[in-house]
Motif scaffolding. Structure first.
Motif, PDB file in Angstrom:
ATOM      1  N   THR A 170      51.208  44.552  42.029  1.00  0.00           N
ATOM      2  CA  THR A 170      50.614  45.704  41.360  1.00  0.00           C
ATOM      3  C   THR A 170      49.685  46.505  42.261  1.00  0.00           C
ATOM      4  O   THR A 170      49.312  47.605  41.903  1.00  0.00           O
TER       5      THR A 170
ATOM      6  N   LEU B 176      48.860  40.302  41.861  1.00  0.00           N
ATOM      7  CA  LEU B 176      48.041  41.345  42.478  1.00  0.00           C
ATOM      8  C   LEU B 176      48.756  42.029  43.629  1.00  0.00           C
ATOM      9  O   LEU B 176      48.585  43.225  43.845  1.00  0.00           O
TER      10      LEU B 176
ATOM     11  N   VAL C  54      48.555  50.261  39.885  1.00  0.00           N
ATOM     12  CA  VAL C  54      48.437  49.834  38.499  1.00  0.00           C
ATOM     13  C   VAL C  54      47.038  49.261  38.326  1.00  0.00           C
ATOM     14  O   VAL C  54      46.654  48.322  39.016  1.00  0.00           O
ATOM     15  N   HIS C  55      46.276  49.835  37.415  1.00  0.00           N
ATOM     16  CA  HIS C  55      44.899  49.384  37.232  1.00  0.00           C
ATOM     17  C   HIS C  55      44.754  48.431  36.060  1.00  0.00           C
ATOM     18  O   HIS C  55      43.838  47.627  36.033  1.00  0.00           O
ATOM     19  N   HIS C  56      45.615  48.532  35.097  1.00  0.00           N
ATOM     20  CA  HIS C  56      45.578  47.601  33.978  1.00  0.00           C
ATOM     21  C   HIS C  56      46.986  47.464  33.407  1.00  0.00           C
ATOM     22  O   HIS C  56      47.804  48.367  33.503  1.00  0.00           O
ATOM     23  N   VAL C  57      47.215  46.318  32.824  1.00  0.00           N
ATOM     24  CA  VAL C  57      48.523  46.011  32.246  1.00  0.00           C
ATOM     25  C   VAL C  57      48.304  45.753  30.771  1.00  0.00           C
ATOM     26  O   VAL C  57      47.398  45.022  30.382  1.00  0.00           O
ATOM     27  N   GLU C  58      49.119  46.367  29.942  1.00  0.00           N
ATOM     28  CA  GLU C  58      48.983  46.165  28.505  1.00  0.00           C
ATOM     29  C   GLU C  58      50.358  46.113  27.866  1.00  0.00           C
ATOM     30  O   GLU C  58      51.352  46.503  28.466  1.00  0.00           O
TER      31      GLU C  58
ATOM     32  N   ALA D  13      51.824  42.587  29.762  1.00  0.00           N
ATOM     33  CA  ALA D  13      50.662  41.697  29.764  1.00  0.00           C
ATOM     34  C   ALA D  13      51.019  40.335  29.192  1.00  0.00           C
ATOM     35  O   ALA D  13      50.561  39.299  29.689  1.00  0.00           O
TER      36      ALA D  13
END
Length: 137
Positions: free
Chosen positions: A75, A72, A80-84, A88
């Motif tokens: 990021t 956290l 960065v709001h989401h990791v994919e 990930a």
């Protein structure tokens, strides 16, 4: 000294949560500790005490929390709001390694045996939590 801090954290948790939830979490931690003890005997060939098993559960939880805080902090500054995708997968692999290292430090088994202990304890505690979710929450 760290045992006093841990006992203080448990008492704080017990006073701040409803009685039903505190008892449920305590029972789940005790169950996971027994599962870690039995699975370490079966998989790793070692015979840890309940204290060592409890310490390994504590170390695993602590290392995962530290890994999440590090993730956290890395990021948070770049929005960065989401990791994919592959990042990930890398994050999940890092969390699993941190979780497994907690069992390796607490019990003293090899990394492979600790990974199996982590997998078994996660699956069984997840199944128990899923089956009693309406009783405690």
């Amino acid at each position: 000294m760290h045992y006093l801090l841990f006992i203080g954290a448990l008492l704080f948790f017990a006073f701040m949560t409803p009685v039903k939830l505190a008892v449920a979490v305590g029972a789940l931690v005790l169950f996971v500790t027994v599962v870690v003890k039995v699975s370490a005997q079966v998989v790793g060939g070692v015979s840890p005490t309940l204290g060592e098993s409890f310490r390994s559960v504590f170390y695993a939880s602590l290392l995962v929390a530290l890994a999440l805080l590090a993730f956290l902090s890395f990021t948070g500054g770049v929005a960065v709001h989401h990791v994919e995708g592959w990042p990930a997968v890398a994050v999940l692999a890092g969390l699993f390694v941190a979780y497994t290292l907690g069992f390796q430090l607490g019990i003293g088994t090899s990394f492979g045996a600790s990974a199996m202990v982590a997998l078994i304890s996660t699956l069984l505690s997840g199944a128990i939590l899923w089956s009693v979710r309406n009783l405690a929450f």
